[in-house]
Design a protein around this motif. Structure first.
Motif, PDB file in Angstrom:
ATOM      1  N   VAL A 133      39.358  45.807  44.523  1.00 62.39           N
ATOM      2  CA  VAL A 133      39.828  45.527  45.876  1.00 62.39           C
ATOM      3  C   VAL A 133      39.329  44.161  46.342  1.00 62.39           C
ATOM      4  O   VAL A 133      40.033  43.421  47.037  1.00 62.39           O
ATOM      5  CB  VAL A 133      39.365  46.636  46.839  1.00 62.39           C
ATOM      6  N   ALA A 134      38.130  43.799  45.926  1.00 65.94           N
ATOM      7  CA  ALA A 134      37.543  42.554  46.395  1.00 65.94           C
ATOM      8  C   ALA A 134      38.307  41.319  45.914  1.00 65.94           C
ATOM      9  O   ALA A 134      38.282  40.286  46.587  1.00 65.94           O
ATOM     10  CB  ALA A 134      36.086  42.462  45.927  1.00 65.94           C
ATOM     11  N   GLU A 135      38.987  41.416  44.778  1.00 67.16           N
ATOM     12  CA  GLU A 135      39.709  40.248  44.277  1.00 67.16           C
ATOM     13  C   GLU A 135      40.940  39.917  45.127  1.00 67.16           C
ATOM     14  O   GLU A 135      41.463  38.798  45.046  1.00 67.16           O
ATOM     15  CB  GLU A 135      40.133  40.455  42.826  1.00 67.16           C
ATOM     16  N   PHE A 136      41.392  40.845  45.949  1.00 69.07           N
ATOM     17  CA  PHE A 136      42.528  40.597  46.838  1.00 69.07           C
ATOM     18  C   PHE A 136      42.059  40.221  48.251  1.00 69.07           C
ATOM     19  O   PHE A 136      42.870  40.164  49.174  1.00 69.07           O
ATOM     20  CB  PHE A 136      43.426  41.829  46.921  1.00 69.07           C
ATOM     21  N   MET A 203      29.784  39.990  41.831  1.00 72.35           N
ATOM     22  CA  MET A 203      30.163  38.647  42.250  1.00 72.35           C
ATOM     23  C   MET A 203      31.430  38.193  41.537  1.00 72.35           C
ATOM     24  O   MET A 203      32.266  37.488  42.108  1.00 72.35           O
ATOM     25  CB  MET A 203      29.016  37.670  41.963  1.00 72.35           C
ATOM     26  N   ARG A 204      31.594  38.612  40.310  1.00 69.08           N
ATOM     27  CA  ARG A 204      32.811  38.263  39.581  1.00 69.08           C
ATOM     28  C   ARG A 204      34.018  38.987  40.160  1.00 69.08           C
ATOM     29  O   ARG A 204      35.130  38.445  40.155  1.00 69.08           O
ATOM     30  CB  ARG A 204      32.630  38.614  38.101  1.00 69.08           C
ATOM     31  N   SER A 205      33.823  40.205  40.658  1.00 69.94           N
ATOM     32  CA  SER A 205      34.937  40.964  41.219  1.00 69.94           C
ATOM     33  C   SER A 205      35.478  40.343  42.508  1.00 69.94           C
ATOM     34  O   SER A 205      36.613  40.618  42.901  1.00 69.94           O
ATOM     35  CB  SER A 205      34.504  42.418  41.480  1.00 69.94           C
ATOM     36  N   LEU A 206      34.680  39.498  43.166  1.00 71.56           N
ATOM     37  CA  LEU A 206      35.146  38.828  44.383  1.00 71.56           C
ATOM     38  C   LEU A 206      36.111  37.686  44.102  1.00 71.56           C
ATOM     39  O   LEU A 206      36.779  37.210  45.016  1.00 71.56           O
ATOM     40  CB  LEU A 206      33.949  38.306  45.179  1.00 71.56           C
TER      41      LEU A 206
END
Length: 224
Positions: A133-136, A203-206
């Motif tokens: 979800v964080a990547e969006f 942090m990578r998922s952001l």
């Protein structure tokens, strides 16, 4: 015997005007004798030639050709230092280029220390293999910002509600992802140092998938 006035020279010296004794001659002759004695005792050295401070006494002074060769070797040493500094810059530039290629291709040999190791690779693959979800967050934040700028009360309320929903979803998804990843890392790498791996993955998922470095090496849905 005739005595002179107190504090003056004896009468014998004063009574012989034909052979006076100059005072300057007496002091100059004494000083000349002392200078000759000092010059005889002082070693003969060439002030222009360097002398080894650890050399024992009595060693002959190096010849002029040897001194020139020493100065020439010092000059060559300075040139060598410049060449070494230039070589170090070239090596550093080549290492950075290899590191950039490794970030794009995933070569473990040239990755930065932050991304090296099987633990960090597994954490990256776990994040890259799933939807987060964080990547969006970034595109949704732009949409919410546009809606909040429209001078319509209903749209501004929707934008505020979407903002709260997005934040809650990101927090919940990050907690679940971190818990699962920590468990899988403990099962897969029980003897490895796993410190900081979960935070590294979150942090990578952001980041958006196409902007991540190192580049993703697994596809969506592929189990690492």
């Amino acid at each position: 015997m005739t005595t002179g006035v107190a504090g003056s020279f004896p009468t014998g010296l004063g009574s012989n005007p034909g052979h006076p004794v100059p005072l300057g001659f007496v002091f100059r002759s004494r000083a000349t004798k002392e200078e000759k004695a000092t010059a005889a005792q002082a070693p003969v050295t060439d002030s222009k030639q360097p002398r080894d401070p650890q050399a024992p006494k009595g060693r002959p002074t190096p010849k002029r050709s040897e001194a020139q060769s020493q100065r020439r070797s010092v000059a060559n040493t300075s040139m060598t230092r410049k060449d070494a500094a230039r070589r170090q810059r070239d090596e550093r530039r080549a290492a950075l280029e290899k590191q950039r290629q490794a970030l794009a291709g995933g070569d473990e040999r040239y990755l930065p220390a932050r991304d090296k190791g099987p633990v960090r690779k597994f954490a990256r693959d776990t994040i890259d293999a799933r939807f987060n979800v964080a990547e969006f967050f970034l595109p949704m934040a732009v949409i919410i910002l546009v809606l909040s700028m429209v001078q319509v009360g209903a749209l501004q309320s929707i934008a505020l509600l979407l903002w709260l929903v997005v934040i809650v979803l990101i927090v919940l998804d990050s907690i679940l992802t971190g818990f699962r990843l920590k468990k899988r890392l403990a099962e897969r790498f029980p003897d490895h140092n796993r410190k900081g791996a979960v935070a590294y993955a979150l942090m990578r998922s952001l980041q958006m998938r196409r902007l991540r470095l190192p580049k993703p090496q697994v596809k969506r849905g592929e189990r690492p």
